[in-house]
Design a protein around this motif. Sequence first.
Motif, PDB file in Angstrom:
ATOM      1  N   GLY A 198       3.786  -6.547 -17.802  1.00 41.04           N
ATOM      2  CA  GLY A 198       4.931  -6.044 -17.052  1.00 41.04           C
ATOM      3  C   GLY A 198       4.576  -5.050 -15.966  1.00 41.04           C
ATOM      4  O   GLY A 198       5.430  -4.670 -15.168  1.00 41.04           O
ATOM      5  N   ILE A 199       3.313  -4.625 -15.929  1.00 46.28           N
ATOM      6  CA  ILE A 199       2.878  -3.632 -14.944  1.00 46.28           C
ATOM      7  C   ILE A 199       2.037  -4.272 -13.847  1.00 46.28           C
ATOM      8  O   ILE A 199       2.302  -4.111 -12.654  1.00 46.28           O
ATOM      9  N   SER A 200       1.004  -5.007 -14.254  1.00 47.97           N
ATOM     10  CA  SER A 200       0.080  -5.588 -13.275  1.00 47.97           C
ATOM     11  C   SER A 200       0.029  -7.108 -13.340  1.00 47.97           C
ATOM     12  O   SER A 200      -0.638  -7.740 -12.527  1.00 47.97           O
ATOM     13  N   GLY A 201       0.696  -7.688 -14.324  1.00 54.13           N
ATOM     14  CA  GLY A 201       0.568  -9.122 -14.545  1.00 54.13           C
ATOM     15  C   GLY A 201      -0.467  -9.447 -15.599  1.00 54.13           C
ATOM     16  O   GLY A 201      -0.581 -10.594 -16.029  1.00 54.13           O
ATOM     17  N   GLY A 202      -1.248  -8.434 -16.018  1.00 51.97           N
ATOM     18  CA  GLY A 202      -2.218  -8.629 -17.101  1.00 51.97           C
ATOM     19  C   GLY A 202      -3.327  -9.605 -16.748  1.00 51.97           C
ATOM     20  O   GLY A 202      -3.649 -10.487 -17.541  1.00 51.97           O
ATOM     21  N   HIS A 203      -3.952  -9.444 -15.599  1.00 47.36           N
ATOM     22  CA  HIS A 203      -5.034 -10.351 -15.197  1.00 47.36           C
ATOM     23  C   HIS A 203      -6.316 -10.073 -15.995  1.00 47.36           C
ATOM     24  O   HIS A 203      -6.854 -10.966 -16.642  1.00 47.36           O
ATOM     25  N   ILE A 204      -6.854  -8.851 -15.858  1.00 46.88           N
ATOM     26  CA  ILE A 204      -8.038  -8.385 -16.609  1.00 46.88           C
ATOM     27  C   ILE A 204      -9.238  -9.304 -16.374  1.00 46.88           C
ATOM     28  O   ILE A 204     -10.141  -9.379 -17.210  1.00 46.88           O
ATOM     29  N   ASN A 205      -9.252 -10.026 -15.286  1.00 47.41           N
ATOM     30  CA  ASN A 205     -10.292 -11.036 -15.056  1.00 47.41           C
ATOM     31  C   ASN A 205     -10.245 -11.468 -13.584  1.00 47.41           C
ATOM     32  O   ASN A 205      -9.216 -11.985 -13.134  1.00 47.41           O
ATOM     33  N   PRO A 206     -11.325 -11.272 -12.828  1.00 50.60           N
ATOM     34  CA  PRO A 206     -11.326 -11.697 -11.430  1.00 50.60           C
ATOM     35  C   PRO A 206     -11.051 -13.188 -11.234  1.00 50.60           C
ATOM     36  O   PRO A 206     -10.492 -13.585 -10.208  1.00 50.60           O
ATOM     37  N   ALA A 207     -11.442 -14.012 -12.213  1.00 49.92           N
ATOM     38  CA  ALA A 207     -11.189 -15.450 -12.086  1.00 49.92           C
ATOM     39  C   ALA A 207      -9.691 -15.743 -12.154  1.00 49.92           C
ATOM     40  O   ALA A 207      -9.178 -16.589 -11.411  1.00 49.92           O
ATOM     41  N   VAL A 208      -8.984 -15.057 -13.033  1.00 51.52           N
ATOM     42  CA  VAL A 208      -7.535 -15.215 -13.117  1.00 51.52           C
ATOM     43  C   VAL A 208      -6.885 -14.741 -11.821  1.00 51.52           C
ATOM     44  O   VAL A 208      -6.011 -15.415 -11.257  1.00 51.52           O
ATOM     45  N   THR A 209      -7.317 -13.600 -11.328  1.00 55.46           N
ATOM     46  CA  THR A 209      -6.781 -13.079 -10.068  1.00 55.46           C
ATOM     47  C   THR A 209      -7.046 -14.046  -8.926  1.00 55.46           C
ATOM     48  O   THR A 209      -6.158 -14.294  -8.088  1.00 55.46           O
ATOM     49  N   PHE A 210      -8.243 -14.608  -8.883  1.00 57.13           N
ATOM     50  CA  PHE A 210      -8.604 -15.561  -7.832  1.00 57.13           C
ATOM     51  C   PHE A 210      -7.730 -16.805  -7.902  1.00 57.13           C
ATOM     52  O   PHE A 210      -7.223 -17.288  -6.882  1.00 57.13           O
ATOM     53  N   GLY A 211      -7.522 -17.341  -9.106  1.00 54.85           N
ATOM     54  CA  GLY A 211      -6.673 -18.515  -9.266  1.00 54.85           C
ATOM     55  C   GLY A 211      -5.248 -18.253  -8.832  1.00 54.85           C
ATOM     56  O   GLY A 211      -4.628 -19.071  -8.143  1.00 54.85           O
ATOM     57  N   LEU A 212      -4.710 -17.090  -9.204  1.00 54.94           N
ATOM     58  CA  LEU A 212      -3.344 -16.737  -8.818  1.00 54.94           C
ATOM     59  C   LEU A 212      -3.243 -16.480  -7.315  1.00 54.94           C
ATOM     60  O   LEU A 212      -2.215 -16.766  -6.696  1.00 54.94           O
ATOM     61  N   PHE A 213      -4.312 -15.960  -6.724  1.00 57.91           N
ATOM     62  CA  PHE A 213      -4.320 -15.777  -5.269  1.00 57.91           C
ATOM     63  C   PHE A 213      -4.290 -17.121  -4.554  1.00 57.91           C
ATOM     64  O   PHE A 213      -3.544 -17.309  -3.589  1.00 57.91           O
ATOM     65  N   LEU A 214      -5.081 -18.082  -5.027  1.00 56.07           N
ATOM     66  CA  LEU A 214      -5.092 -19.408  -4.408  1.00 56.07           C
ATOM     67  C   LEU A 214      -3.718 -20.071  -4.512  1.00 56.07           C
ATOM     68  O   LEU A 214      -3.328 -20.838  -3.620  1.00 56.07           O
ATOM     69  N   LEU A 263       0.806  -1.216   0.000  1.00 61.85           N
ATOM     70  CA  LEU A 263       0.000   0.000   0.000  1.00 61.85           C
ATOM     71  C   LEU A 263       0.847   1.277   0.000  1.00 61.85           C
ATOM     72  O   LEU A 263       0.319   2.361  -0.226  1.00 61.85           O
ATOM     73  N   THR A 264       2.126   1.147   0.255  1.00 60.04           N
ATOM     74  CA  THR A 264       3.016   2.317   0.295  1.00 60.04           C
ATOM     75  C   THR A 264       3.779   2.510  -1.008  1.00 60.04           C
ATOM     76  O   THR A 264       4.565   3.451  -1.120  1.00 60.04           O
ATOM     77  N   LYS A 265       3.540   1.637  -2.001  1.00 63.02           N
ATOM     78  CA  LYS A 265       4.319   1.672  -3.236  1.00 63.02           C
ATOM     79  C   LYS A 265       3.477   2.192  -4.399  1.00 63.02           C
ATOM     80  O   LYS A 265       2.347   1.742  -4.613  1.00 63.02           O
ATOM     81  N   TRP A 266       4.071   3.111  -5.178  1.00 63.75           N
ATOM     82  CA  TRP A 266       3.387   3.629  -6.351  1.00 63.75           C
ATOM     83  C   TRP A 266       3.162   2.529  -7.388  1.00 63.75           C
ATOM     84  O   TRP A 266       2.145   2.518  -8.087  1.00 63.75           O
ATOM     85  N   SER A 267       4.071   1.571  -7.501  1.00 67.23           N
ATOM     86  CA  SER A 267       3.925   0.493  -8.471  1.00 67.23           C
ATOM     87  C   SER A 267       2.645  -0.305  -8.236  1.00 67.23           C
ATOM     88  O   SER A 267       2.041  -0.824  -9.180  1.00 67.23           O
ATOM     89  N   PHE A 268       2.227  -0.399  -6.975  1.00 68.39           N
ATOM     90  CA  PHE A 268       0.996  -1.109  -6.645  1.00 68.39           C
ATOM     91  C   PHE A 268      -0.218  -0.377  -7.214  1.00 68.39           C
ATOM     92  O   PHE A 268      -1.090  -0.981  -7.848  1.00 68.39           O
ATOM     93  N   TYR A 269      -0.277   0.930  -7.023  1.00 66.36           N
ATOM     94  CA  TYR A 269      -1.411   1.712  -7.525  1.00 66.36           C
ATOM     95  C   TYR A 269      -1.369   1.828  -9.041  1.00 66.36           C
ATOM     96  O   TYR A 269      -2.411   1.865  -9.700  1.00 66.36           O
ATOM     97  N   ARG A 270      -0.168   1.861  -9.598  1.00 68.30           N
ATOM     98  CA  ARG A 270      -0.033   1.859 -11.057  1.00 68.30           C
ATOM     99  C   ARG A 270      -0.607   0.575 -11.641  1.00 68.30           C
ATOM    100  O   ARG A 270      -1.277   0.587 -12.685  1.00 68.30           O
ATOM    101  N   ALA A 271      -0.376  -0.554 -10.968  1.00 68.91           N
ATOM    102  CA  ALA A 271      -0.913  -1.835 -11.422  1.00 68.91           C
ATOM    103  C   ALA A 271      -2.438  -1.844 -11.363  1.00 68.91           C
ATOM    104  O   ALA A 271      -3.101  -2.368 -12.271  1.00 68.91           O
ATOM    105  N   ILE A 272      -2.998  -1.270 -10.317  1.00 73.05           N
ATOM    106  CA  ILE A 272      -4.457  -1.210 -10.187  1.00 73.05           C
ATOM    107  C   ILE A 272      -5.056  -0.359 -11.303  1.00 73.05           C
ATOM    108  O   ILE A 272      -6.066  -0.724 -11.919  1.00 73.05           O
ATOM    109  N   ILE A 273      -4.414   0.772 -11.591  1.00 72.01           N
ATOM    110  CA  ILE A 273      -4.881   1.631 -12.684  1.00 72.01           C
ATOM    111  C   ILE A 273      -4.803   0.884 -14.014  1.00 72.01           C
ATOM    112  O   ILE A 273      -5.714   0.964 -14.853  1.00 72.01           O
TER     113      ILE A 273
END
Length: 288
Positions: A101-117, A33-43
């Motif tokens: 190279g910025i966010s991992g290119g998820h673009i999909n909650p299912a992909v994010t969920f799988g990577l989180f698991l 939460l303290t890193k700009w790269s994190f917010y850049r990835a969200i954007i």
Amino acid sequence: MAKDIEVGGDGSEFHAKDYHDPPPSPLIDAEELTKWSFYRAIIAEFIATLLFLYITVLTVIGYKSQTDPAKNADACGGVGILGIAWAFGGMIFILVYCTAGISGGHINPAVTFGLFLARKVSLVRAVLYVAAQCLGAICGCGLVKAFQKAYYNRYGGGANELADGYSKGTGLGAEIIGTFVLVYTVFSATDPKRNARDSHVPVLAPLPIGFSVFMVHLATIPVTGTGINPARSFGAAVIYNQDKAWDDQWIFWVGPLIGAAIAAFYHQYILRASAAKALGSFRSNSNI
């Protein structure tokens, strides 16, 4: 670090490149939460999902307009289902290439969920990614409606709905299997072991991911319109806002999340044998 030993066709052994399995992401990483790269990835996730919905929903609406019997249009005109599938797969290819190279290119909650698991992303990142993806999808569909309101309402707004003649169980199964194909491809295309062995794999990763989306759409457009992306289905339902789209909405969340979970388990614990490696490491340490 691990070393991979392969056997050649003549029986000789050679060593592939060393590779590192990245350490598991912490469940809650407050430092992010303290890193700009994190917010850049969200954007990046927000903008990518917005563009994805804008282009693909416009393609769907355009196809329905070009083949509308009320306009005496050619039933074989327009891009066809094949073109719609190419639009979805092609946009994923483009956007994963642009944002990997910025966010991992998820673009999909299912992909994010799988990577989180699989402990590839933290809970904080996963939650904010999903929020950004859903908001981006809503905004993307909102832009389509703003530019083509009459067509948007007349041709269904690109909303995912279960097709007539199919049971909810069939629709759920189609979403589970379709998302499994996609998330399994994501894991395979981004596997650090393959990246170490074949230097071209990271460059080509967006291609199989986009192609998997294309193939799944060919199979499931007639059944559910193809969700395999909860943000895509949610954004279209919010802007279209009709009962049928909301009644079937659970299929486009439950199915993809189950499919993503199965893909994560299959890749991590069957193909990569993470559980066996962890057990072997534990036994080795206990003998010291």
